[in-house]
Design a protein around this motif. Structure first.
Motif, PDB file in Angstrom:
ATOM      1  N   VAL A   1      -0.401   1.125  10.320  1.00  0.00           N
ATOM      2  CA  VAL A   1      -0.515   2.564  10.062  1.00  0.00           C
ATOM      3  C   VAL A   1      -0.332   2.794   8.572  1.00  0.00           C
ATOM      4  O   VAL A   1       0.740   2.517   8.018  1.00  0.00           O
ATOM      5  N   THR A   2      -1.373   3.272   7.900  1.00  0.00           N
ATOM      6  CA  THR A   2      -1.242   3.583   6.474  1.00  0.00           C
ATOM      7  C   THR A   2      -0.501   4.906   6.302  1.00  0.00           C
ATOM      8  O   THR A   2      -0.371   5.691   7.246  1.00  0.00           O
ATOM      9  N   ALA A   3      -0.023   5.136   5.083  1.00  0.00           N
ATOM     10  CA  ALA A   3       0.731   6.365   4.765  1.00  0.00           C
ATOM     11  C   ALA A   3       1.839   6.608   5.787  1.00  0.00           C
ATOM     12  O   ALA A   3       2.086   7.734   6.219  1.00  0.00           O
ATOM     13  N   ALA A   4       2.525   5.509   6.163  1.00  0.00           N
ATOM     14  CA  ALA A   4       3.539   5.587   7.224  1.00  0.00           C
ATOM     15  C   ALA A   4       4.755   6.400   6.820  1.00  0.00           C
ATOM     16  O   ALA A   4       5.544   6.807   7.687  1.00  0.00           O
TER      17      ALA A   4
ATOM     18  N   GLN B   1       7.516  -4.704  17.459  1.00  0.00           N
ATOM     19  CA  GLN B   1       6.988  -5.950  16.899  1.00  0.00           C
ATOM     20  C   GLN B   1       5.495  -5.870  16.589  1.00  0.00           C
ATOM     21  O   GLN B   1       4.996  -6.636  15.753  1.00  0.00           O
ATOM     22  N   ASP B   2       4.762  -4.975  17.233  1.00  0.00           N
ATOM     23  CA  ASP B   2       3.314  -4.914  17.058  1.00  0.00           C
ATOM     24  C   ASP B   2       2.841  -3.747  16.189  1.00  0.00           C
ATOM     25  O   ASP B   2       1.640  -3.478  16.111  1.00  0.00           O
ATOM     26  N   VAL B   3       3.766  -3.030  15.574  1.00  0.00           N
ATOM     27  CA  VAL B   3       3.407  -1.901  14.709  1.00  0.00           C
ATOM     28  C   VAL B   3       3.884  -2.200  13.288  1.00  0.00           C
ATOM     29  O   VAL B   3       5.066  -2.478  13.062  1.00  0.00           O
ATOM     30  N   ILE B   4       2.963  -2.156  12.347  1.00  0.00           N
ATOM     31  CA  ILE B   4       3.257  -2.397  10.936  1.00  0.00           C
ATOM     32  C   ILE B   4       3.001  -1.111  10.166  1.00  0.00           C
ATOM     33  O   ILE B   4       1.941  -0.501  10.297  1.00  0.00           O
ATOM     34  N   GLY B   5       3.966  -0.702   9.359  1.00  0.00           N
ATOM     35  CA  GLY B   5       3.776   0.457   8.503  1.00  0.00           C
ATOM     36  C   GLY B   5       3.338   0.024   7.114  1.00  0.00           C
ATOM     37  O   GLY B   5       3.793  -1.006   6.608  1.00  0.00           O
ATOM     38  N   ILE B   6       2.442   0.796   6.520  1.00  0.00           N
ATOM     39  CA  ILE B   6       2.021   0.572   5.139  1.00  0.00           C
ATOM     40  C   ILE B   6       2.328   1.836   4.351  1.00  0.00           C
ATOM     41  O   ILE B   6       1.987   2.939   4.790  1.00  0.00           O
ATOM     42  N   ALA B   7       2.992   1.662   3.211  1.00  0.00           N
ATOM     43  CA  ALA B   7       3.395   2.831   2.424  1.00  0.00           C
ATOM     44  C   ALA B   7       3.387   2.494   0.951  1.00  0.00           C
ATOM     45  O   ALA B   7       3.697   1.368   0.556  1.00  0.00           O
TER      46      ALA B   7
ATOM     47  N   GLU C   1       8.467  -3.323  10.437  1.00  0.00           N
ATOM     48  CA  GLU C   1       8.073  -3.967   9.194  1.00  0.00           C
ATOM     49  C   GLU C   1       7.235  -2.998   8.361  1.00  0.00           C
ATOM     50  O   GLU C   1       6.249  -2.443   8.847  1.00  0.00           O
ATOM     51  N   ILE C   2       7.645  -2.799   7.116  1.00  0.00           N
ATOM     52  CA  ILE C   2       6.905  -1.921   6.207  1.00  0.00           C
ATOM     53  C   ILE C   2       6.370  -2.767   5.046  1.00  0.00           C
ATOM     54  O   ILE C   2       7.121  -3.493   4.394  1.00  0.00           O
ATOM     55  N   ARG C   3       5.074  -2.666   4.818  1.00  0.00           N
ATOM     56  CA  ARG C   3       4.441  -3.397   3.724  1.00  0.00           C
ATOM     57  C   ARG C   3       3.994  -2.416   2.647  1.00  0.00           C
ATOM     58  O   ARG C   3       3.547  -1.314   2.951  1.00  0.00           O
ATOM     59  N   LYS C   4       4.100  -2.853   1.394  1.00  0.00           N
ATOM     60  CA  LYS C   4       3.697  -1.998   0.269  1.00  0.00           C
ATOM     61  C   LYS C   4       2.175  -1.950   0.190  1.00  0.00           C
ATOM     62  O   LYS C   4       1.515  -2.987   0.204  1.00  0.00           O
ATOM     63  N   GLY C   5       1.634  -0.748   0.134  1.00  0.00           N
ATOM     64  CA  GLY C   5       0.187  -0.606   0.040  1.00  0.00           C
ATOM     65  C   GLY C   5      -0.202   0.727  -0.563  1.00  0.00           C
ATOM     66  O   GLY C   5      -0.022   1.780   0.062  1.00  0.00           O
ATOM     67  N   ASP C   6      -0.705   0.684  -1.778  1.00  0.00           N
ATOM     68  CA  ASP C   6      -1.189   1.874  -2.479  1.00  0.00           C
ATOM     69  C   ASP C   6      -2.707   1.929  -2.322  1.00  0.00           C
ATOM     70  O   ASP C   6      -3.384   0.919  -2.528  1.00  0.00           O
ATOM     71  N   TYR C   7      -3.247   3.077  -1.973  1.00  0.00           N
ATOM     72  CA  TYR C   7      -4.694   3.211  -1.776  1.00  0.00           C
ATOM     73  C   TYR C   7      -5.498   2.829  -3.032  1.00  0.00           C
ATOM     74  O   TYR C   7      -6.671   2.490  -2.936  1.00  0.00           O
TER      75      TYR C   7
END
Length: 285
Positions: A5-8, A27-33, A45-51
């Motif tokens: 999920v982007t912009a989490a 376990q099956d949901v990853i946040g991107i922020a 789990e949150i991963r760094k992700g800038d558009y």
């Protein structure tokens, strides 16, 4: 199946992530922020992700099966390229499916049109990506009216240029439920859904708010020109144009649309008064 999920860290992304966690487990949901710390409250789990960063997005989308692309907040032309960064990175990483949070709206006749146009371009980019896709077109959120309630009470009225136009409102919680179904269930692939509830007038919205919050507000309609000037003075040129454009679109009938919410979810959308009641309860907790 791992879903990102982007912009989490945002309100919509967070709502969708929470619904996905209920459906699939953490376990099956990853946040991107862009700022991961702001999404830590989700407990996943949150991963760094800038558009704007293909490099960050490439790392963020590793080992992901499905990605939810939450529409960005940049100005329209910049937003199109940001979304393309996500789409292209998804393809490189072998992601199977992309779900996009677009908007209901008119592409031509209001100051909100450029934002609608940018969303339509991203819809087209996704359809041409070669990936499986589902597009949700969100109705207008009902939450901002309730967030603004103290101002309404101070002024004794709800004032805008919508006139007798009707708007099919939605809420972030209802959208979270719909997008979870669209992400998880393959039967929605290749569909575009209007995600909104029953169309109601501003007068009816005022009545519902009075009923739930025990206020005595009245609805007053002013001209598009006057409302646009008022909003620009209060909020600045860009945001003032966006807000006045939305109410002008309501006036024009743009948001008086048939809803596909039940097709997307298998149940009817909450009524406007149900959403208002639920949001009042959640605000008090």
């Amino acid at each position: 199946m791992k879903i990102a999920v982007t912009a989490a860290s945002g309100q919509l992304g967070s709502s969708i992530a929470k619904q996905l966690i209920n459906e699939l487990g953490k376990q099956d949901v990853i946040g991107i922020a862009r700022s991961p710390k702001k999404a830590n409250h989700l407990g996943i789990e949150i991963r760094k992700g800038d558009y704007d960063s293909r490099q960050e997005l490439d790392l963020a989308l590793k080992d992901i099966d499905v990605v939810l692309l939450v529409s960005g907040m940049a100005e329209p032309q910049k937003r199109i390229q940001q979304h393309r960064n996500v789409i292209e990175t998804a393809k490189v990483n072998g992601i199977k499916k992309i779900v996009y949070t677009s908007i209901i709206g008119d592409e031509k006749n209001t100051s909100f049109a450029p934002i609608v146009q940018s969303n339509r371009q991203t819809e087209l980019d996704i359809k041409n990506s070669g990936l499986e896709w589902v597009i949700g077109r969100n109705g207008i959120y009902i939450e901002p009216d309730l967030d603004y309630l103290d101002n309404y009470i101070k002024e004794g009225e709800i004032r805008n240029c919508a006139g007798k136009g009707k708007c099919a409102y939605t809420s972030r919680k209802e959208l979270g439920y719909a997008y979870t179904k669209m992400l998880v269930e393959g039967t929605h692939n290749g569909h575009t859904y209007n995600l909104s509830g029953e169309p109601i007038s501003q007068k009816k919205l005022t009545e519902y708010i009075n009923s739930v919050y025990h206020t005595e507000l009245v609805y007053n309609s002013i001209s598009v020109k006057d409302y646009c000037a008022e909003r620009k003075e209060a909020l600045g040129e860009f945001l003032g144009s966006v807000i006045s454009g939305i109410y002008e679109a309501i006036h024009n009938g743009t948001y008086n649309v048939a809803s596909d919410f039940e097709k997307a979810t298998g149940r009817p959308h909450q009524s406007a008064i149900e959403m208002i009641r639920e949001l009042k309860i959640s605000d008090n907790n």
